[in-house]
Design an enzyme around this catalytic site. Structure first.
Site, PDB file in Angstrom:
ATOM      1  N   LYS A   1      25.117  46.715  36.916  1.00  0.00           N
ATOM      2  CA  LYS A   1      24.898  45.982  36.350  1.00  0.00           C
ATOM      3  C   LYS A   1      26.169  45.498  34.930  1.00  0.00           C
ATOM      4  CE  LYS A   1      22.321  44.739  32.214  1.00  0.00           C
ATOM      5  NZ  LYS A   1      23.336  44.411  31.602  1.00  0.00           N
TER       6      LYS A   1
ATOM      7  N   ASP B   1      69.206  57.167  37.955  1.00  0.00           N
ATOM      8  CA  ASP B   1      68.919  58.619  39.158  1.00  0.00           C
ATOM      9  C   ASP B   1      68.263  58.059  39.994  1.00  0.00           C
ATOM     10  OD1 ASP B   1      67.977  61.100  39.614  1.00  0.00           O
ATOM     11  OD2 ASP B   1      67.152  61.923  37.948  1.00  0.00           O
TER      12      ASP B   1
END
Length: 605
Positions: free
Chosen positions: A23, A523
């Site tokens: 629902k 990095d």
């Protein structure tokens, strides 16, 4: 316009022959497709102008519909938060004017649960199971999604039904859904409220004290103890039988503390149980009187107990009032509430990943430590996997996530792989400035990567602040990409070198911090086997309690701060601007990246 409506019940139907659907909280609407599209509410009001994206979706695919017209669907217009929950407040706030102002509006989807006409032939007299079978056949041939999915581009999505009530109920509970509609498989479509459809809501329940009666609107006000004071929780009106209401008002008049034109006030001595769907800022959503708790003492109705009742936790919460952060002031229960709300969004990134957490047994007031090995004794719902002699926890369900939160795991770090695979699940570029003050360098690098690499090579990339001091860019890969760690390292190294070569004065590949100066370190080595990264939506154990929050690319402005999103900010963003990662697992980067890697391998050093 009449539609079939379910009857509210508090017990699942007995016997077989029932199907169960999720629902969703939204606007009920019939959708007629007949030489055009017409959305109509239960009251007969036209909805096309309120939801133009639904109309636009039909216009873009109208040729697909032509062989099935005239068509008539029954369904819900809803803003999906996850496959089992819709956000009604976001739906109510939507306006066409808001779109014109340029605000980001969460997309509305039309969730179809019934078929009332196909090729001009009414189907209302067919059984529910036959209508559903025919609906699935049609939806599978149209550009629809066969399940509700907030990450799927289709705005027409089908709601399937399931036969296992308990399994569906557990999914709804874990994802905070509204409830279940049970439908008799043999029933025909009746344009009225019918016991052949039953709605069972995902009620929460709490004990509280009646403090006042509003003589004007008939609501009873309730509260709980916080120390020596009563905190108001809101009010309720429904659920009492007529004789119960009359008797309650008589008792309140007899024991009244004071009275004015509007309220009748009483000492907090009457304990009751209330059912409700949600509680936000002093207001219950759909409160419903359950019963009187004559055996319970008024003193036991505390704010702490109430907050625990708002969520159903798989364990007893130890020291819920413990303060974890000083400024902002965040208690353990505040943190667990956040984990419960965020779980549907972080879950796909945790699933089947060997987990590393950082635990702070005393909050930010004490020392933290990394933990990879799970404890010897874990609850039955906790899954584990042994890799390289380490017994990792796999956070594959809500219970495990909250259990870790109760153990004060404040950071969730995940590897770039899943437990059953030895190939990367994504490629990540970590943009790491020396301090928060140099964060604008990360913004500049991210924009450069987006414009010069992502857009140029047709890649799909996602962005998040680290919650600490930098930015991270994600390139999702499929489970069968065929790319290995050498491939992904080659890709990240190319991006890093490209950035440095174009802006050598701003960016560096130098790993030693003392040699970086004020440059941004890109990095590319972070992407590797055995490495980990902070999971999207994880809180960071820093003073600001920043969240590793995903961003839309257009949000990457000078105003963004790497740790500037609090837990409340993130939950508010999900309701107002949506999830920036909603399409993360549906994009296809494999071929564009493979093509780039083939070119890079042929380059001369």
């Amino acid at each position: 316009m009449n539609v079939m409506l379910p009857v509210l019940t508090f017990e699942r139907p007995e016997g077989s022959g029932w199907g169960y659907e999720v629902k969703y909280d939204g606007f009920r609407a019939l959708c007629e497709i007949r030489n055009g599209i017409r959305l109509v509410s239960r009251t007969g009001a036209g909805l096309n102008s309120r939801f133009p994206e639904i109309v636009t979706f039909w216009e873009e695919h109208q040729m697909s519909f032509s062989s099935w017209e005239p068509l008539l669907f029954d369904g819900k217009l809803a803003v999906l938060m996850n496959p089992y929950k819709a956000d009604f407040s976001a739906l109510r706030k939507r306006t066409v004017a808001g779109k014109k102002k340029g605000g980001r509006i969460p997309p509305v989807r039309y969730l179809i649960f019934d078929l009332l006409m196909v090729q001009g032939k009414p189907t209302e007299n067919l059984s529910f199971s036959k209508r559903k079978q025919l609906l699935k056949e049609i939806c599978s041939r149209l550009p629809f999604s066969l399940v509700p999915d907030p990450g799927h581009p289709a705005l027409f999505q089908m709601i399937p039904f399931e036969n296992d009530f308990c399994a569906l109920q557990e999914k709804i509970r874990q994802n905070g859904g509204e409830g279940i509609v049970a439908k008799l498989l043999s029933s025909r479509y009746e344009r009225k409220r019918s016991p052949n459809w039953l709605k069972l809501k995902n009620w929460k329940r709490t004990a509280c004290l009646i403090t006042a009666y509003n003589k004007v609107n008939g609501y009873f006000r309730v509260g709980v103890w916080k120390g020596k004071n009563i905190v108001n929780l809101g009010g309720f009106k429904n659920g009492l039988r007529k004789e119960e209401r009359e008797a309650l008002i008589r008792v309140m008049r007899k024991n009244r503390q004071s009275e004015d034109e509007t309220f009748l006030y009483v000492p907090p001595g009457i304990v009751i149980e209330i059912l409700f769907l949600e509680w936000n800022n002093g207001e219950f959503r759909e409160p419903y009187f359950s019963r009187f708790l004559f055996e319970r003492s008024p003193e036991s109705c505390t704010e702490s107990d109430f907050f625990q009742s708002i969520r159903t936790f798989p364990m007893e919460i130890s020291h819920p009032e413990k303060q974890l952060w000083k400024n902002p002031s965040i208690s353990k229960m505040d943190y667990l509430f956040y984990l419960d709300e965020i779980y549907p969004y972080i879950a796909p990134f945790l699933k089947d990943r060997p987990l590393t957490v950082i635990r702070f047994p005393h909050g930010l007031f004490g020392e933290g430590f990394f933990q990879k090995n799970g404890p010897e004794q874990v609850p039955d719902y906790v899954e584990t996997a042994c890799l390289d002699g380490i017994r990792y926890i796999l956070c594959n369900n809500r219970e495990t996530f909250l259990w870790l939160g109760n153990r004060l795991a404040l950071e969730f770090h995940i590897p770039f792989r899943k437990v059953h695979s030895n190939q990367p699940a994504e490629i990540v570029i970590d943009l790491d400035p020396p301090t928060r003050n140099e964060f604008p360098l990360a913004v500049k690098a991210a924009r450069l990567i987006k414009e010069e690499i992502v857009d140029r090579f047709g890649l799909a990339a996602f962005l998040k602040v680290s919650g600490n001091r930098g930015l991270q860019i994600y390139f999702p890969l499929s489970e069968n990409s065929g790319l290995d760690w050498k491939d992904t390292r080659l890709f990240t190294k190319f991006i890093a070198r490209y950035c440095v070569s174009t802006h050598e004065q701003l960016f560096t590949l130098e790993r030693l911090k003392e040699k970086r100066g004020n440059k941004l370190y890109i990095d590319y080595v972070q992407q590797g086997e055995g490495k980990t990264i902070i999971a999207p939506y994880s809180v960071r154990a820093n003073e600001r309690a920043g969240v590793a929050a995903p961003l839309y690319w257009e949000e990457l402005t000078a105003d963004v701060k790497p740790d500037g999103f609090s837990m409340d900010d993130v939950l508010h963003r999900l309701k107002t601007v949506g999830d920036p990662l909603k399409s993360y697992f549906s994009v296809d980067n494999d071929e564009p990246i493979k093509k780039m890697i083939r070119v890079l391998r042929n380059e001369k050093p």
